[in-house]
Motif scaffolding. Sequence first.
Motif, short mmCIF file in Angstrom:
data_model
loop_
_atom_site.label_atom_id
_atom_site.label_comp_id
_atom_site.label_asym_id
_atom_site.label_seq_id
_atom_site.Cartn_x
_atom_site.Cartn_y
_atom_site.Cartn_z
N HIS A 200 0.82 -1.21 0.00
CA HIS A 200 0.00 0.00 0.00
C HIS A 200 0.86 1.26 0.00
N LYS A 201 1.89 1.30 0.84
CA LYS A 201 2.74 2.49 0.96
C LYS A 201 3.47 2.78 -0.35
N HIS A 204 1.20 4.26 -3.11
CA HIS A 204 0.91 5.69 -3.01
C HIS A 204 2.13 6.52 -3.40
N GLU A 205 3.33 6.09 -3.02
CA GLU A 205 4.53 6.82 -3.42
C GLU A 205 4.66 6.86 -4.93
N LEU A 207 2.25 6.42 -7.15
CA LEU A 207 1.13 7.16 -7.74
C LEU A 207 1.39 8.67 -7.68
N VAL A 208 1.89 9.14 -6.55
CA VAL A 208 2.19 10.58 -6.42
C VAL A 208 3.20 11.00 -7.47
N TYR A 267 -3.71 -3.41 -2.38
CA TYR A 267 -4.09 -2.17 -1.72
C TYR A 267 -4.48 -2.40 -0.27
N LYS A 323 -4.81 13.52 -6.47
CA LYS A 323 -4.93 12.12 -6.05
C LYS A 323 -6.26 11.85 -5.34
N GLU A 324 -6.70 12.73 -4.48
CA GLU A 324 -7.91 12.48 -3.72
C GLU A 324 -9.14 12.36 -4.62
N PHE A 327 -9.11 9.11 -6.52
CA PHE A 327 -9.54 7.98 -5.70
C PHE A 327 -11.04 8.00 -5.46
#
Length: 361
Positions: A200-201, A204-205, A207-208, A267, A323-324, A327
């Motif tokens: 999961h971590k 996100h890294e 994806l950013v 995820y 990103k928010e 999602f």
Amino acid sequence: MTGYWIIVFCMLVAQLLFVLSNHVIEIRSILLPSKGHLFIGCNLMIVIAMATAEMWLRSTSQYHKQAVVVCGFAVSYLMYFVLEPFVDGAQMTLMMPIMISLVYFDRRLLNALGAFSLLFYAVIYLGLEQRLLDKPLLEFLMVECVFIVFVVMAQAVIVRAREVREHLEQLTKSEQELMVERAISDKLLKIDALTGLYNHKTFHEYLVSLLEQCESNGLRLQLALFDIDNFKRVNDTYGHWVGDLVLKEVAAKVGGLIGLNDFAARYGGEEFAVIFTDKSVHEAYAAAEEMRLKIAAMEHPYAGGKPITVSIGLCDYQLGDGKEKLFRKTDHALYAAKHSGKNAVVTASATHEDDNILSYA
């Protein structure tokens, strides 16, 4: 050989300058002081020896060390015959063959050359120098002692060089092992232990970073969220170990179907995420649909032979969403897929700000 050539060239130049400065008509030789042509002959033999060794090294790949040793030995003694009448301490030229062992860091060669030099110089002294030049025995003994000291020092240099090399090898090996350990540790920190996908971590890294590329370079990106249908029922009916097997197999299928530029992660729980890059929304939808169909076609005999299906929410990233919002759209699409009968791919609409209007597969 380059070093030899430089030494010989410097010696020949020095001789020429010596002759020109002193106007010497006849130059004495250690072999026959009254015959200057032997002096010239020694120089000529030096050049011949050098040229022969050079041709040997260039013409064949065998016995290079032997050729260098023989050439060095011949050149050093010929130089000694040339320099000895004029230069105090000319015996130092006889150390050249021993220097070769330092070039190769060869202790056996060093011992052999040292012993041979001791014996050969003894022959030169007893056969020529003592008789023709009446050199004292003390000078001979001093030269022999210099040979011995030089060999001992060369031994120490070789031993120390090997110690340094072994230390460097150990240091390099330790650094390599440390790099491997770091790589493994880094991988363990990024990889989900059960499924082998990214965790999961890390998701996100990544994806950013990709969203920054989308905003700055116009990279195309789609986010897909997968959820295994009725996974709680699988755990309750067949046990958690079967649930783990299902997760592994679904993850393996997803990982095997994504492209080289795509990114798959677990995820959380029974939910997976896939980032599609460099695809149009239609290509991403086709890829997600292929995953859904192939996951549904998998056999799970340990789970009663019943098919395991997934629901997928897919969203095409729009510039400025962040990103928010990406999602939220994807979660809405996944929610719609779960509540429309499951085992479906639902694409979030990119034309409505309320994120509630969805396109169903």
